[in-house]
Design a protein around this motif. Structure first.
Motif, PDB file in Angstrom:
ATOM      1  N   ARG A  31     -22.290  21.975   7.525  1.00  0.00           N
ATOM      2  CA  ARG A  31     -22.935  23.284   7.594  1.00  0.00           C
ATOM      3  C   ARG A  31     -24.176  23.233   8.494  1.00  0.00           C
ATOM      4  O   ARG A  31     -24.410  24.108   9.308  1.00  0.00           O
ATOM      5  CB  ARG A  31     -23.334  23.768   6.204  1.00  0.00           C
ATOM      6  CG  ARG A  31     -23.999  25.128   6.185  1.00  0.00           C
ATOM      7  CD  ARG A  31     -24.494  25.495   4.797  1.00  0.00           C
ATOM      8  NE  ARG A  31     -23.435  25.539   3.827  1.00  0.00           N
ATOM      9  CZ  ARG A  31     -22.747  26.628   3.500  1.00  0.00           C
ATOM     10  NH1 ARG A  31     -23.011  27.764   4.093  1.00  0.00           N
ATOM     11  NH2 ARG A  31     -21.804  26.581   2.582  1.00  0.00           N
ATOM     12  N   GLY A  35     -24.770  25.207  12.074  1.00  0.00           N
ATOM     13  CA  GLY A  35     -25.955  26.030  12.328  1.00  0.00           C
ATOM     14  C   GLY A  35     -26.668  25.602  13.592  1.00  0.00           C
ATOM     15  O   GLY A  35     -27.114  26.443  14.381  1.00  0.00           O
ATOM     16  N   ARG A  49     -24.343  34.627  12.711  1.00  0.00           N
ATOM     17  CA  ARG A  49     -24.389  33.208  12.384  1.00  0.00           C
ATOM     18  C   ARG A  49     -23.567  32.892  11.136  1.00  0.00           C
ATOM     19  O   ARG A  49     -22.861  31.880  11.092  1.00  0.00           O
ATOM     20  CB  ARG A  49     -25.838  32.791  12.176  1.00  0.00           C
ATOM     21  CG  ARG A  49     -26.000  31.326  11.923  1.00  0.00           C
ATOM     22  CD  ARG A  49     -27.449  30.943  11.864  1.00  0.00           C
ATOM     23  NE  ARG A  49     -27.563  29.512  12.006  1.00  0.00           N
ATOM     24  CZ  ARG A  49     -28.396  28.775  11.319  1.00  0.00           C
ATOM     25  NH1 ARG A  49     -29.221  29.331  10.465  1.00  0.00           N
ATOM     26  NH2 ARG A  49     -28.435  27.481  11.498  1.00  0.00           N
ATOM     27  N   ASP A  50     -23.642  33.736  10.116  1.00  0.00           N
ATOM     28  CA  ASP A  50     -22.910  33.475   8.880  1.00  0.00           C
ATOM     29  C   ASP A  50     -21.411  33.416   9.121  1.00  0.00           C
ATOM     30  O   ASP A  50     -20.709  32.579   8.537  1.00  0.00           O
ATOM     31  CB  ASP A  50     -23.225  34.542   7.837  1.00  0.00           C
ATOM     32  CG  ASP A  50     -24.665  34.462   7.363  1.00  0.00           C
ATOM     33  OD1 ASP A  50     -25.257  33.372   7.464  1.00  0.00           O
ATOM     34  OD2 ASP A  50     -25.187  35.482   6.884  1.00  0.00           O
ATOM     35  N   ARG A  54     -19.156  30.187   8.407  1.00  0.00           N
ATOM     36  CA  ARG A  54     -18.044  30.351   7.471  1.00  0.00           C
ATOM     37  C   ARG A  54     -16.722  29.908   8.092  1.00  0.00           C
ATOM     38  O   ARG A  54     -15.938  29.191   7.480  1.00  0.00           O
ATOM     39  CB  ARG A  54     -17.948  31.808   7.010  1.00  0.00           C
ATOM     40  CG  ARG A  54     -16.967  32.011   5.877  1.00  0.00           C
ATOM     41  CD  ARG A  54     -16.930  33.445   5.345  1.00  0.00           C
ATOM     42  NE  ARG A  54     -18.181  34.162   5.415  1.00  0.00           N
ATOM     43  CZ  ARG A  54     -18.403  35.204   6.230  1.00  0.00           C
ATOM     44  NH1 ARG A  54     -17.455  35.637   7.025  1.00  0.00           N
ATOM     45  NH2 ARG A  54     -19.571  35.820   6.222  1.00  0.00           N
TER      46      ARG A  54
END
Length: 90
Positions: A31, A35, A49-50, A54
């Protein structure tokens, strides 16, 4: 025989704790790297970004790396079985 069963029960509990810890650590690391990739400019998903993270984690869930963590269960059991065999039958 009961001592062997107790050994394997204790081993199973310890290996489960190790497996869960490794899984959480590996997922957090992935994760974080996703990022960082997004922040560096890999903007395949625009500025969401999410969604990018995901999608990356969904790909990670199906990856070979995630399945390799299951060797936490296999390797110690094989090593113990080999040691028991060598000590008793050679």
């Amino acid at each position: 025989m009961i001592a062997l069963a107790r050994l394997f029960l204790l081993l199973f509990v310890l290996l489960t704790v190790l497996y869960v810890s490794l899984s959480i650590w590996s997922r957090r690391t992935r994760r974080r790297k996703l990022g960082e990739d997004f922040d560096e400019g890999d903007r395949e998903y625009g500025d969401i970004r999410d969604a990018y993270v995901r999608k990356g984690l969904e790909d990670y869930d199906d990856s070979f790396r995630r399945r390799l963590i299951l060797l936490v269960y296999v390797v110690p059991v094989v090593v113990i079985a080999y040691i028991i065999y060598v000590v008793n039958y050679t």
